[in-house]
Design a protein around this motif. Sequence first.
Motif, PDB file in Angstrom:
ATOM      1  N   VAL A  14     -51.382  -7.773  99.187  1.00  0.00           N
ATOM      2  CA  VAL A  14     -51.428  -7.086  97.890  1.00  0.00           C
ATOM      3  C   VAL A  14     -50.566  -5.819  97.913  1.00  0.00           C
ATOM      4  O   VAL A  14     -49.626  -5.684  97.125  1.00  0.00           O
ATOM      5  CB  VAL A  14     -52.881  -6.766  97.476  1.00  0.00           C
ATOM      6  N   LEU A  15     -50.895  -4.907  98.822  1.00  0.00           N
ATOM      7  CA  LEU A  15     -50.136  -3.657  98.888  1.00  0.00           C
ATOM      8  C   LEU A  15     -48.669  -3.929  99.238  1.00  0.00           C
ATOM      9  O   LEU A  15     -47.761  -3.372  98.620  1.00  0.00           O
ATOM     10  CB  LEU A  15     -50.768  -2.705  99.897  1.00  0.00           C
ATOM     11  N   THR A  17     -46.880  -6.610  98.657  1.00  0.00           N
ATOM     12  CA  THR A  17     -46.184  -7.205  97.515  1.00  0.00           C
ATOM     13  C   THR A  17     -45.855  -6.156  96.468  1.00  0.00           C
ATOM     14  O   THR A  17     -44.732  -6.115  95.957  1.00  0.00           O
ATOM     15  CB  THR A  17     -47.028  -8.338  96.893  1.00  0.00           C
ATOM     16  N   LEU A  18     -46.807  -5.309  96.147  1.00  0.00           N
ATOM     17  CA  LEU A  18     -46.567  -4.285  95.134  1.00  0.00           C
ATOM     18  C   LEU A  18     -45.456  -3.321  95.546  1.00  0.00           C
ATOM     19  O   LEU A  18     -44.542  -3.037  94.762  1.00  0.00           O
ATOM     20  CB  LEU A  18     -47.854  -3.508  94.844  1.00  0.00           C
ATOM     21  N   VAL A  19     -45.515  -2.829  96.769  1.00  0.00           N
ATOM     22  CA  VAL A  19     -44.521  -1.869  97.236  1.00  0.00           C
ATOM     23  C   VAL A  19     -43.138  -2.513  97.320  1.00  0.00           C
ATOM     24  O   VAL A  19     -42.149  -1.960  96.821  1.00  0.00           O
ATOM     25  CB  VAL A  19     -44.927  -1.268  98.607  1.00  0.00           C
ATOM     26  N   PHE A  21     -42.013  -5.339  95.910  1.00  0.00           N
ATOM     27  CA  PHE A  21     -41.499  -5.788  94.606  1.00  0.00           C
ATOM     28  C   PHE A  21     -40.958  -4.604  93.806  1.00  0.00           C
ATOM     29  O   PHE A  21     -39.863  -4.672  93.243  1.00  0.00           O
ATOM     30  CB  PHE A  21     -42.590  -6.505  93.807  1.00  0.00           C
ATOM     31  N   PHE A  22     -41.703  -3.507  93.793  1.00  0.00           N
ATOM     32  CA  PHE A  22     -41.244  -2.317  93.063  1.00  0.00           C
ATOM     33  C   PHE A  22     -39.936  -1.792  93.656  1.00  0.00           C
ATOM     34  O   PHE A  22     -38.996  -1.468  92.929  1.00  0.00           O
ATOM     35  CB  PHE A  22     -42.313  -1.233  93.077  1.00  0.00           C
ATOM     36  N   TRP A  40     -39.050 -12.937  91.611  1.00  0.00           N
ATOM     37  CA  TRP A  40     -40.332 -13.621  91.786  1.00  0.00           C
ATOM     38  C   TRP A  40     -40.269 -14.686  92.867  1.00  0.00           C
ATOM     39  O   TRP A  40     -41.222 -14.912  93.596  1.00  0.00           O
ATOM     40  CB  TRP A  40     -40.849 -14.194  90.471  1.00  0.00           C
ATOM     41  N   ALA A  43     -40.527 -12.769  95.943  1.00  0.00           N
ATOM     42  CA  ALA A  43     -41.891 -12.236  96.090  1.00  0.00           C
ATOM     43  C   ALA A  43     -42.831 -13.293  96.657  1.00  0.00           C
ATOM     44  O   ALA A  43     -43.638 -13.005  97.553  1.00  0.00           O
ATOM     45  CB  ALA A  43     -42.405 -11.715  94.754  1.00  0.00           C
TER      46      ALA A  43
END
Length: 128
Positions: A14-15, A17-19, A21-22, A40, A43
């Motif tokens: 989760v963390l 992927t968020l970091v 991807f951003f 995507w 990702a």
Amino acid sequence: TMMSILVGYAISLVLGTLVIFFAMYVVFDKWDPKQRENLWYAAWTGIIERFIYTSAVLIDQFGIINGWLILKAVGDWSSSPRQRNRSWPAFTAYLTGNALSVIFGVAGGKFVCRFAKECQPVLQQLMS
């Protein structure tokens, strides 16, 4: 121990992927907006590989990480970025994304081992 496993995978998946991807969105938005369409796909690949990396740490098989990275290197570095119609910023982002993916994947596994004091109880729980 089960809670530490869940938190470890959350850090990785989760963390991470968020970091990542951003970070990749910002890079591509600035340097190569056309490449954002493919984020995507990258990702999803990153999620799968971070799952593999975290699992490899938990079962103490770091060779799995090495094998995956070699497979990616052989497949992607067999030609130069220009031959693949990829810009240098996109190639740099690819390398950065891979590095971050390894960092988050291993960090998730190491969190579990640290929280469980060692990975052996985690291995026994995963195998039972």
